[in-house]
Design a protein around this motif. Structure first.
Motif, short mmCIF file in Angstrom:
data_model
loop_
_atom_site.label_atom_id
_atom_site.label_comp_id
_atom_site.label_asym_id
_atom_site.label_seq_id
_atom_site.Cartn_x
_atom_site.Cartn_y
_atom_site.Cartn_z
N PRO A 132 7.79 4.34 6.92
CA PRO A 132 8.98 4.91 6.28
C PRO A 132 9.52 3.98 5.19
O PRO A 132 9.57 2.76 5.38
N GLY A 133 9.87 4.56 4.05
CA GLY A 133 10.43 3.78 2.95
C GLY A 133 9.39 3.18 2.03
O GLY A 133 9.72 2.64 0.98
N TYR A 134 8.12 3.28 2.40
CA TYR A 134 7.05 2.72 1.57
C TYR A 134 6.48 3.81 0.65
O TYR A 134 6.29 4.93 1.09
N LYS A 135 6.19 3.42 -0.59
CA LYS A 135 5.47 4.33 -1.48
C LYS A 135 4.03 3.84 -1.59
O LYS A 135 3.77 2.75 -2.09
N HIS A 136 3.11 4.64 -1.07
CA HIS A 136 1.69 4.30 -1.10
C HIS A 136 1.14 4.69 -2.47
O HIS A 136 1.43 5.78 -2.96
N ALA A 137 0.38 3.81 -3.10
CA ALA A 137 -0.16 4.11 -4.43
C ALA A 137 -1.53 4.80 -4.36
O ALA A 137 -2.09 5.20 -5.38
#
Ligand code: PLP
Length: 371
Positions: free
Chosen positions: A276-281
């Motif tokens: 949660p809260g992470y943006k995966h590239a």
């Protein structure tokens, strides 16, 4: 045939922009450290929210130069993950220092902060977290450990351009951050290229010296350096791609969601974890196959037969590689990394992939697992 990545399709979309940018460089004739390099350095530093960017010849050189600029050398130790591409430790070894591994987390596949502290000795100088596949490491925990023990943090962002935690972009957490413009990366050029970003002027100046023979001015050499400049042509190409990068990453993330939906009933296939809260590239879409190497290798063979591109990033943890034998590691030292190497497989992932192809790939995976 569905390739694991399709650079030709992307090129076709931006062909005119690329041609204009390349022709401008060719006409202007500033082939070495031309204005496009400075422009890109400023844009990427700004994107990361730091003050300085220094273009270099590759992601590997970005790491090598950062390790040297950090003052790491003979007798020093640097803690990193065993589950990464060889370039991460090459940089440490080139500087004359020793890579010390800390095991990874079973869900994120990134270095496990809880494993780092027990590896710290009086010789430890730095930590190199690698944001594998495009997912940021737990940088809050890592920077806390680094601060406590006065260690330099060198982020390996080769696979993570555009990844973030709570809006804070990878490349902004460490003392140095190293990007690769290898063609298959999220932000790739048409050859080799890389960049170091940092918020520290002293470090940026040192990297600038190192990338060009230690040359200050008028053949006044300040350091024993390298020839490791980012080509103006490659910088011009990456400048064009910078205009599109956010949209492309969005599409990668949408494709990942489609995979997750398509594979949700395949109990043996675990989709990438999105904390949660992470943006995966989403540089790579890595599926975990439970049941061990045989099952994973069976799927690999099946997909290849069906014309579906795939790859294993990475089939053997670095501590078990023959060239690392002199470091004294043995099988069983990093159990999570060793289990992951047997279970992971990357599927096609690129912005233009789209629903139809993903549906086909998921259908074939379901057939393999008889779902
Ligand atoms: C994790 C990681 N580190 C470093 C590198 C080295 O980058 P380059 O190929 O641009 O030298 C790569 C990619 O190749 C990578 O995946």
């Amino acid at each position: 045939m569905i390739p694991i990545t399709d650079l030709g399709q992307q090129y076709n979309e931006i062909k005119n922009e690329i041609s204009r940018a390349v022709e401008k460089v060719l006409a202007e004739g500033k082939y070495i450290l031309g204005p496009e390099v400075t422009e890109l350095e400023e844009r990427i530093a700004a994107y990361c929210g730091v003050r300085y960017g220094v273009g270099v010849a590759s992601g590997t050189d970005a790491l090598v130069l950062s390790v040297i600029a950090a003052g790491i050398g003979e007798g020093d130790e640097v803690i990193t993950t065993p589950f990464t591409f060889i370039a991460t430790i090459e940089a440490v070894i080139r500087a004359g220092a020793k890579p010390v591994f800390a095991d990874i987390d079973a869900k994120t596949y990134n270095i496990n902060p809880a494993e780092i502290e027990s590896k710290i000795t009086s010789k430890t100088k730095a930590i190199i977290p690698v944001h594998l596949y495009g997912l940021s490491c737990d940088m809050a925990a890592i920077t806390k450990i680094a601060k406590k023990h006065n260690l330099t943090v060198i982020e390996d962002c080769a696979q993570s351009f555009g990844a973030a935690i709570g809006g804070k972009i990878t490349g902004s957490f460490g003392d140095f951050a190293c990007f690769s413009f290898f063609p298959a990366k999220n932000l790739g050029c048409y050859g080799d290229g890389g960049m170091v970003v940092t918020d520290n002027k002293e470090y940026a100046d040192k990297i600038k010296l190192l990338r060009m023979h230690g040359f200050s001015a008028d053949y006044d050499y300040r350091l024993h350096g390298f020839n490791s400049r980012l080509d103006t042509l490659q910088a011009a190409i990456v400048n064009v791609k910078m205009n599109h990068i956010d949209g492309w990453i969005e599409k990668r993330v949408e494709n990942a969601a489609k995979y997750a939906e398509g594979l949700k009933n395949v109990k043996d296939a675990e989709a990438p974890f999105m904390p949660p809260g992470y943006k995966h590239a989403m540089n790579y879409y890595a599926l975990r196959i439970s049941g061990g190497r045989q099952k994973r290798d069976g799927l690999k063979k099946y997909l290849t037969e069906k014309g579906i591109g795939n790859n294993i990033y990475y089939p053997l943890s670095l501590h078990l590689q023959e060239i690392c034998a002199d470091m004294g590691y043995k099988k069983g030292d990093y159990p999570v990394s060793e289990k992951t190497q047997d279970e992971i497989i990357s599927l096609p992932m690129y912005p233009e992939l789209g629903a139809e192809k993903i549906e086909f790939i998921c259908g074939e995976i379901k057939k393999y697992f008889r779902v």
